[in-house]
Motif scaffolding. Structure first.
Motif, PDB file in Angstrom:
ATOM      1  N   LEU A   1     -27.096  40.840  16.848  1.00 25.17           N
ATOM      2  CA  LEU A   1     -27.302  41.334  15.481  1.00 25.17           C
ATOM      3  C   LEU A   1     -26.690  40.446  14.429  1.00 25.17           C
ATOM      4  N   ALA A   2     -25.402  40.210  14.515  1.00 26.91           N
ATOM      5  CA  ALA A   2     -24.715  39.576  13.392  1.00 26.91           C
ATOM      6  C   ALA A   2     -23.773  38.512  13.891  1.00 26.91           C
ATOM      7  N   GLY A   3     -23.982  37.290  13.467  1.00 24.22           N
ATOM      8  CA  GLY A   3     -23.105  36.216  13.882  1.00 24.22           C
ATOM      9  C   GLY A   3     -22.824  35.250  12.756  1.00 24.22           C
ATOM     10  N   LEU A   4     -21.626  34.792  12.683  1.00 26.55           N
ATOM     11  CA  LEU A   4     -21.211  33.742  11.747  1.00 26.55           C
ATOM     12  C   LEU A   4     -20.391  32.702  12.518  1.00 26.55           C
ATOM     13  N   PRO A   5     -21.036  31.709  13.110  1.00 23.59           N
ATOM     14  CA  PRO A   5     -22.478  31.438  13.147  1.00 23.59           C
ATOM     15  C   PRO A   5     -23.184  32.291  14.197  1.00 23.59           C
ATOM     16  N   ALA A   6     -24.493  32.347  14.104  1.00 25.32           N
ATOM     17  CA  ALA A   6     -25.272  33.144  15.035  1.00 25.32           C
ATOM     18  C   ALA A   6     -25.461  32.397  16.357  1.00 25.32           C
ATOM     19  N   LEU A   7     -25.676  33.156  17.429  1.00 22.93           N
ATOM     20  CA  LEU A   7     -26.034  32.527  18.698  1.00 22.93           C
ATOM     21  C   LEU A   7     -27.369  31.810  18.549  1.00 22.93           C
ATOM     22  N   ASP A   8     -27.473  30.623  19.143  1.00 24.17           N
ATOM     23  CA  ASP A   8     -28.693  29.829  19.000  1.00 24.17           C
ATOM     24  C   ASP A   8     -29.745  30.255  20.020  1.00 24.17           C
ATOM     25  N   GLN A   9     -30.963  29.794  19.785  1.00 22.91           N
ATOM     26  CA  GLN A   9     -32.093  30.196  20.619  1.00 22.91           C
ATOM     27  C   GLN A   9     -31.940  29.730  22.068  1.00 22.91           C
ATOM     28  N   ARG A  10     -31.411  28.549  22.296  1.00 25.03           N
ATOM     29  CA  ARG A  10     -31.250  28.050  23.654  1.00 25.03           C
ATOM     30  C   ARG A  10     -30.291  28.936  24.440  1.00 25.03           C
ATOM     31  N   THR A  11     -29.180  29.316  23.824  1.00 25.25           N
ATOM     32  CA  THR A  11     -28.229  30.192  24.498  1.00 25.25           C
ATOM     33  C   THR A  11     -28.868  31.529  24.835  1.00 25.25           C
ATOM     34  N   LEU A  12     -29.597  32.091  23.896  1.00 29.34           N
ATOM     35  CA  LEU A  12     -30.246  33.379  24.135  1.00 29.34           C
ATOM     36  C   LEU A  12     -31.324  33.258  25.208  1.00 29.34           C
ATOM     37  N   HIS A  13     -32.081  32.171  25.183  1.00 25.31           N
ATOM     38  CA  HIS A  13     -33.096  31.926  26.211  1.00 25.31           C
ATOM     39  C   HIS A  13     -32.465  31.871  27.595  1.00 25.31           C
ATOM     40  N   ASP A  14     -31.378  31.119  27.718  1.00 23.76           N
ATOM     41  CA  ASP A  14     -30.723  30.978  29.021  1.00 23.76           C
ATOM     42  C   ASP A  14     -30.143  32.305  29.494  1.00 23.76           C
ATOM     43  N   ARG A  15     -29.572  33.069  28.574  1.00 16.98           N
ATOM     44  CA  ARG A  15     -29.013  34.369  28.955  1.00 16.98           C
ATOM     45  C   ARG A  15     -30.106  35.329  29.404  1.00 16.98           C
ATOM     46  N   LEU A  16     -31.218  35.337  28.679  1.00 14.59           N
ATOM     47  CA  LEU A  16     -32.313  36.229  29.054  1.00 14.59           C
ATOM     48  C   LEU A  16     -32.858  35.862  30.422  1.00 14.59           C
ATOM     49  N   THR A  17     -33.062  34.581  30.650  1.00 16.81           N
ATOM     50  CA  THR A  17     -33.586  34.127  31.941  1.00 16.81           C
ATOM     51  C   THR A  17     -32.653  34.536  33.072  1.00 16.81           C
ATOM     52  N   HIS A  18     -31.349  34.338  32.872  1.00 11.98           N
ATOM     53  CA  HIS A  18     -30.363  34.705  33.879  1.00 11.98           C
ATOM     54  C   HIS A  18     -30.362  36.211  34.127  1.00 11.98           C
ATOM     55  N   ARG A  19     -30.389  36.989  33.067  1.00 10.48           N
ATOM     56  CA  ARG A  19     -30.362  38.448  33.185  1.00 10.48           C
ATOM     57  C   ARG A  19     -31.586  38.955  33.944  1.00 10.48           C
ATOM     58  N   LEU A  20     -32.753  38.455  33.570  1.00 15.63           N
ATOM     59  CA  LEU A  20     -33.974  38.939  34.217  1.00 15.63           C
ATOM     60  C   LEU A  20     -34.030  38.515  35.678  1.00 15.63           C
ATOM     61  N   ARG A  21     -33.539  37.310  35.974  1.00 21.53           N
ATOM     62  CA  ARG A  21     -33.510  36.864  37.364  1.00 21.53           C
ATOM     63  C   ARG A  21     -32.617  37.779  38.201  1.00 21.53           C
ATOM     64  N   CYS A  22     -31.477  38.193  37.617  1.00 23.21           N
ATOM     65  CA  CYS A  22     -30.586  39.110  38.319  1.00 23.21           C
ATOM     66  C   CYS A  22     -31.247  40.461  38.580  1.00 23.21           C
ATOM     67  N   ARG A  23     -32.243  40.799  37.791  1.00 23.97           N
ATOM     68  CA  ARG A  23     -32.927  42.093  37.950  1.00 23.97           C
ATOM     69  C   ARG A  23     -34.270  41.957  38.661  1.00 23.97           C
ATOM     70  N   GLY A  24     -34.485  40.797  39.263  1.00 29.42           N
ATOM     71  CA  GLY A  24     -35.683  40.604  40.067  1.00 29.42           C
ATOM     72  C   GLY A  24     -36.927  40.256  39.281  1.00 29.42           C
ATOM     73  N   ILE A  25     -36.741  39.758  38.052  1.00 26.73           N
ATOM     74  CA  ILE A  25     -37.887  39.379  37.211  1.00 26.73           C
ATOM     75  C   ILE A  25     -37.828  37.871  36.986  1.00 26.73           C
ATOM     76  N   ALA A  26     -38.704  37.136  37.612  1.00 26.14           N
ATOM     77  CA  ALA A  26     -38.754  35.686  37.464  1.00 26.14           C
ATOM     78  C   ALA A  26     -39.824  35.327  36.434  1.00 26.14           C
ATOM     79  N   LEU A  27     -39.432  34.592  35.410  1.00 27.78           N
ATOM     80  CA  LEU A  27     -40.376  34.194  34.380  1.00 27.78           C
ATOM     81  C   LEU A  27     -41.162  32.963  34.834  1.00 27.78           C
ATOM     82  N   THR A  28     -42.418  32.894  34.426  1.00 25.63           N
ATOM     83  CA  THR A  28     -43.280  31.768  34.801  1.00 25.63           C
ATOM     84  C   THR A  28     -43.270  30.664  33.753  1.00 25.63           C
ATOM     85  N   GLY A  29     -42.792  30.978  32.544  1.00 29.83           N
ATOM     86  CA  GLY A  29     -42.846  30.009  31.455  1.00 29.83           C
ATOM     87  C   GLY A  29     -44.117  30.100  30.637  1.00 29.83           C
ATOM     88  N   THR A  30     -45.045  30.962  31.059  1.00 26.49           N
ATOM     89  CA  THR A  30     -46.312  31.119  30.333  1.00 26.49           C
ATOM     90  C   THR A  30     -46.331  32.390  29.483  1.00 26.49           C
TER      91      THR A  30
END
Length: 386
Positions: free
Chosen positions: A206-235
């Protein structure tokens, strides 16, 4: 010179919603925007009880009776939540009959009977040169990004529902399976249905000074979903979010995020804009003393949220979602409910450990300041990009 009753700067959800209601009430309307016909791509959501009755049913893509918040434990929220069908929302806010001007507003001038150009109406100057006057001018262009403003950032993907091992809707999921270090700025999963077949999975801050960047959020989402059995294809279709969660000017000539409608604890402003559109058309004041006081309390709440140590954010939201639903509603949606907002904040403060109360009390009394480096940023999160 042709003048309309209302000239609206900005054709986003706030500006278009206001134009739609003004036309429904018989006003003549001009809309100025650099891209007035551009299709919206962001995901918008709201609590169902926030919307005015005139919103078209087809504008709602999905409805959730009891969304889930997961802080230190699983909590069902006793409040109906909806996600808009973005395309249908835009189409339902019909502005047929308005004058759409593709241009950029460079200056907004108030009414002044003795101006050198002879105009005694409010007016705007366009980047292409002309000056347009109207009975009223409303600025609904949002809030420009600034290093001094806390921002919401998010990275999300859209997947088929069939790929999810669990069907629950997460308004806020703080579980620590996104690969982030314990003392790193926190983010959480926002997982909501878009319709019967698709789900948005978004790592959100929600609120950051500075905000988390897109790469960090992308990597966290990918890691989280992989831990829950959801593998992204990139498409998968992607959604990226970045906008200020405070700023704007609370006055009669601004509207939407530009008019300080954004709630700093969620980032939401669309439902408030739709709900307040008829009041603007009628010329009512949107900022009585109670609304201004609530606005100040919410800004104090943002300062407190930014000051919390990252590891304590789940504890903070655990305490908030343990409040009675009436208290939650007062703080999240009662823009002029001073008594309810103050009571909710006091109840939350009392429910937190003493070690956090001092941090919150100190931060609430001080202005928001950008920290000298990212390691000192405290970040919090919630769902909807506006």
């Amino acid at each position: 010179m042709v003048t309309d009753d209302l000239l609206i700067c900005g054709a986003g959800p706030a500006g278009r919603g206001l134009a739609h209601r003004a036309l429904a009430h018989g006003l003549s309307v001009t809309i100025v925007d650099p891209h007035p016909w551009r299709r919206w791509t962001a995901t918008y959501a709201a609590w169902a009880d926030e919307l005015p009755q005139w919103v078209a049913p087809e504008a709602v893509g999905a409805m959730v009776d009891r969304p889930i918040a997961w802080a230190q434990r699983r909590i069902e929220l006793d409040r109906r939540y909806l996600v808009f069908d973005t395309a249908r929302l835009q189409d339902s806010l019909d502005v047929t009959g308005a004058r759409l001007r593709q241009d950029r507003v460079t200056e907004i001038a108030p009414a002044a009977r003795y101006r050198h150009d002879g105009l005694d109406l409010p007016s705007v100057r366009l980047a292409s040169g002309p000056v347009l006057a109207a009975g009223r001018v409303i600025d609904a262009r949002g809030v420009a990004r600034s290093p001094r403003l806390a921002e919401q950032t998010a990275f999300g993907v859209i997947v088929d529902r069939a790929r999810l091992p669990e069907p629950e809707t997460y308004f806020m999921d703080w579980r620590a399976d996104n690969g982030a270090e314990t003392d790193a700025p926190r983010s959480f999963l926002y997982a909501v249905p878009l319709d019967d077949e698709r789900v948005l999975l978004e790592e959100t801050c929600l609120a950051g000074l500075p905000a988390l960047d897109q790469r960090t959020l992308h990597d966290r989402l990918t890691h989280r979903l992989r831990c829950r059995g959801i593998a992204l294809t990139g498409t998968e279709p992607v959604e990226r979010v970045r906008f200020p969660v405070h700023g704007g000017r609370p006055n009669a000539s601004t509207f939407g995020a530009a008019g300080a409608f954004t709630h700093p604890a969620t980032g939401y402003s669309v439902a408030t804009s739709l709900r307040m559109a008829d009041a603007v058309v009628a010329g009512e004041s949107l900022w009585p003393g109670t609304a201004r006081a609530v606005h100040l309390l919410r800004q104090a709440g943002l300062r407190a949220l930014l000051a919390l140590p990252p590891a304590d954010l789940p504890l903070f939201f655990e305490a908030f979602f343990a409040l009675p639903v009436e208290s939650q509603r007062a703080y999240l949606s009662g823009r002029d409910d001073l008594r309810g907002t103050a009571a909710a904040m006091m109840s939350l403060f009392a429910a937190l450990p003493w070690r956090l109360r001092r941090t919150l009390a100190t931060a609430a009394a001080l202005p928001i300041r950008r920290p000298p480096d990212a390691s000192r940023a405290a970040l919090a999160s919630a769902g909807d990009p506006e």
